[in-house]
Design a protein around this motif. Sequence first.
Motif, PDB file in Angstrom:
ATOM      1  N   UNK A 221       7.691  -0.779 -13.759  1.00  0.00           N
ATOM      2  CA  UNK A 221       8.594   0.258 -13.676  1.00  0.00           C
ATOM      3  C   UNK A 221       7.412   1.161 -13.511  1.00  0.00           C
ATOM      4  N   UNK A 222       6.669   2.920 -12.729  1.00  0.00           N
ATOM      5  CA  UNK A 222       6.294   3.643 -12.706  1.00  0.00           C
ATOM      6  C   UNK A 222       7.338   4.694 -13.578  1.00  0.00           C
ATOM      7  N   UNK A 223       7.049   5.788 -14.470  1.00  0.00           N
ATOM      8  CA  UNK A 223       7.494   6.967 -14.917  1.00  0.00           C
ATOM      9  C   UNK A 223       8.125   7.906 -13.872  1.00  0.00           C
ATOM     10  N   UNK A 224       8.608   8.703 -14.586  1.00  0.00           N
ATOM     11  CA  UNK A 224       9.053   9.683 -12.955  1.00  0.00           C
ATOM     12  C   UNK A 224       7.509  10.678 -12.844  1.00  0.00           C
ATOM     13  N   UNK A 225       7.002  10.729 -14.463  1.00  0.00           N
ATOM     14  CA  UNK A 225       6.099  11.202 -14.245  1.00  0.00           C
ATOM     15  C   UNK A 225       4.472  10.626 -14.246  1.00  0.00           C
ATOM     16  N   UNK A 226       4.386   9.108 -13.063  1.00  0.00           N
ATOM     17  CA  UNK A 226       3.168   8.308 -13.173  1.00  0.00           C
ATOM     18  C   UNK A 226       2.214   9.257 -12.494  1.00  0.00           C
ATOM     19  N   UNK A 227       0.361   8.997 -13.119  1.00  0.00           N
ATOM     20  CA  UNK A 227      -0.107   9.622 -12.358  1.00  0.00           C
ATOM     21  C   UNK A 227       0.005   9.378 -10.469  1.00  0.00           C
ATOM     22  N   UNK A 228      -1.358   9.262  -9.738  1.00  0.00           N
ATOM     23  CA  UNK A 228      -0.958   9.019  -8.435  1.00  0.00           C
ATOM     24  C   UNK A 228      -1.730   6.970  -8.453  1.00  0.00           C
ATOM     25  N   UNK A 229      -2.367   7.226  -9.477  1.00  0.00           N
ATOM     26  CA  UNK A 229      -2.573   5.827  -9.577  1.00  0.00           C
ATOM     27  C   UNK A 229      -1.911   4.732 -10.204  1.00  0.00           C
ATOM     28  N   UNK A 230      -0.752   5.065 -10.619  1.00  0.00           N
ATOM     29  CA  UNK A 230      -0.133   3.841 -10.578  1.00  0.00           C
ATOM     30  C   UNK A 230       0.211   3.152  -9.928  1.00  0.00           C
ATOM     31  N   UNK A 231       0.224   3.476  -8.654  1.00  0.00           N
ATOM     32  CA  UNK A 231       0.225   2.627  -8.210  1.00  0.00           C
ATOM     33  C   UNK A 231      -0.095   1.226  -7.406  1.00  0.00           C
ATOM     34  N   UNK A 232      -1.262   1.447  -7.794  1.00  0.00           N
ATOM     35  CA  UNK A 232      -2.428   0.682  -7.943  1.00  0.00           C
ATOM     36  C   UNK A 232      -2.158  -0.263  -8.663  1.00  0.00           C
ATOM     37  N   UNK A 233      -1.924   0.351  -9.398  1.00  0.00           N
ATOM     38  CA  UNK A 233      -2.309  -0.371 -11.164  1.00  0.00           C
ATOM     39  C   UNK A 233      -0.604  -1.756 -11.083  1.00  0.00           C
TER      40      UNK A 233
END
Length: 259
Positions: A221-233
């Motif tokens: 999962x992505x964290x609540x503080x994730x950068x926008x690029x987390x989605x592409x990862x």
Amino acid sequence: MYRRLLLALIFAGSLSGPPALAEDKTLTVFAAASMKNALDDIDAAFTARTGVKVSASYAASSTLAKQIEQGAPADIFVSADTDWMDYATAKKTIDEPTRVNLLGNSIVLIAPKDTKIDNVTIAPGFDLAKLAGDGKIATGDVKAVPVGKYAKAALEKLGAWQAAEPKFAMADSVRAALTLVARGEAVLGIVYATDAKVEPGVKVVGTFPADSHPPIIYPVAATTTAKPEAKSYLDYLHSQAAKAVLEKYGFTYLVKPTS
């Protein structure tokens, strides 16, 4: 002429500077220790494709979940069990809609590669304590580290835990347990099949029945503080390319690739 050239260079520099900084993007991934080899390959391929760098931190899922809770700047969390992802979700450090059960695994009994122990039948009533003799059995901390929790659950169900418990050397991660066996500091170990696959210093001497322990599931999962690029990862982890890498290392891929 010299002044014009100087001004031109300064102007060119002012145009090229900010975009270069903008392109220097880095994602921080906190992942279970057992993911290291496979995820290193995936991260390199992701960076080659997107230009986004990945900084990976590997440790026991318990350690990583608590570090995220304490404010560690992670963008992605990959846990080796659902319990620690549930913990992170309860602490509201995980962006719950992004959570996916990505991978499966199995646990195996290993020994140093030159040992005489071989072909152990792991079934109800098997005597792990006797098999270890005077030696130690390595696995992750059974109170916190996922592989240790799976190992204890399996041994309890098979009736082997009580006698074997005093012989256990508890490590702070599955890779630490793997190293103890590879160095001959433990005569046996319980690790994931994927760990045994990447360590030439050990051999698999038995496989635990899948029904002897809770399903081994790796949520991401992505964290609540994730950068926008987390989605592409996360999208890349759902790709056919990532699936091929993960299966090469022995993981079971639990989702349907989207690309």
